[in-house]
Design an enzyme around this catalytic site. Structure first.
Site, mmCIF file in Angstrom:
data_model
loop_
_atom_site.group_PDB
_atom_site.id
_atom_site.type_symbol
_atom_site.label_atom_id
_atom_site.label_comp_id
_atom_site.label_asym_id
_atom_site.label_seq_id
_atom_site.Cartn_x
_atom_site.Cartn_y
_atom_site.Cartn_z
ATOM 1 N N GLY B 46 35.171 44.527 40.370
ATOM 2 C CA GLY B 46 34.634 45.209 39.052
ATOM 3 C C GLY B 46 34.723 44.347 37.799
ATOM 4 C CG HIS B 47 37.994 42.048 35.088
ATOM 5 N ND1 HIS B 47 38.188 40.830 34.762
ATOM 6 C CD2 HIS B 47 38.076 42.933 33.855
ATOM 7 C CE1 HIS B 47 38.705 40.847 33.555
ATOM 8 N NE2 HIS B 47 38.375 42.022 32.965
ATOM 9 C CG PHE B 48 33.597 41.050 34.140
ATOM 10 C CD1 PHE B 48 33.500 42.293 33.445
ATOM 11 C CD2 PHE B 48 34.259 39.920 33.711
ATOM 12 C CE1 PHE B 48 34.413 42.285 32.212
ATOM 13 C CE2 PHE B 48 35.102 40.002 32.551
ATOM 14 C CZ PHE B 48 35.317 41.205 31.829
ATOM 15 C CB ILE B 53 37.646 36.043 35.162
ATOM 16 C CG1 ILE B 53 37.283 37.285 34.144
ATOM 17 C CG2 ILE B 53 36.611 35.143 34.891
ATOM 18 C CD1 ILE B 53 37.486 36.811 32.747
#
Lengths: 92, 146
Positions: B46-48, B53
């Protein structure tokens, strides 16, 4: 003699002003320097700072004045004036 | 110090135990450790999704956990501490933390945490993180020990 006194007063005012700026800037207070009374308690009533602010204040005073500040003497950080007194004493 | 020893000292567990290895420690003073950024870590989903990262707040949290190890070992070695209870520290403030460059899956975070000023139960941790020769993050944390 009078000139010496005036110089001391001026030096003290400058020191107090620096400490006020330091407190406002480092603790991100939404205040102008003239709104902070030099004898106003920093913790509890007054500016209502907490223990986390206290440690930040110790660190910022150490950085700004290149000195070591004891953390076991709570009287130093009672007000802007007591911080100024401590810094002046430390210079002697 | 291995992951098993780290788990004897800290209450954190997967997926929130963010220290994989301790490479050196001076109890109460300084500690260095590693965090491997596994490509299959769910945080990267989810990040990203298109640009994975490591979130900066997790890097700061990892430093806090590493610092807690240096503090825990002040009062005994790993086994003594495991007997007497795990160190619980609460993050009290993140001060002027800077994230100099992003970390991606496959990177290894090399963290150094020095114990700074103490005031009652509050302790300053001075943190520096790099991956290889690249500076990743630096800043101060304040933790409250219970």
């Amino acid at each position: 003699m009078q000139q010496t006194v005036l110089a001391l007063v001026s030096e003290r005012k400058k020191l107090v002003s620096t400490i006020k700026d330091l407190v406002i800037e480092n603790l991100e207070l939404d205040l102008e320097p003239h709104q902070v009374d030099e004898d106003c308690p920093l913790f509890g009533v007054g500016l209502a700072l907490d223990s986390i602010d206290a440690l930040q204040l110790v660190l910022s005073v150490e950085r700004e004045f290149d000195m070591t500040v004891p953390t076991d003497d709570v009287t130093i950080f009672r007000s802007i004036n007591t911080i100024a007194d401590f810094i002046e004493r430390s210079k002697d | 110090m291995t992951r098993a020893d780290i788990e004897k000292l800290l209450p954190h567990r997967k997926p929130f135990l963010l220290v994989d290895e301790v490479t050196s420690v001076k109890p109460g003073q300084r500690v260095t450790g590693l965090k491997f950024l596994e490509p299959d870590d769910p945080v990267f989903e989810g990040h990203f999704p298109t640009d994975p990262i490591m979130p900066g707040v997790l890097i700061a949290e990892a430093c806090g956990q590493l610092g807690a190890i240096a503090l825990a070992l002040e009062s005994g070695d790993v086994d003594e501490r495991a007997q007497s209870g795990k160190a619980t520290g609460y993050l009290a403030s993140i001060n002027k933390f800077k994230f100099h460059s992003p970390c991606r899956p496959g990177d290894t975070l090399e963290m150094t945490v020095s114990v700074g000023k103490r005031m009652q139960s509050l302790i300053q941790l001075v943190c520096a993180v790099k991956t290889g020769r690249r500076k990743v993050a630096s800043g101060d944390l304040t933790v409250a020990l219970q």
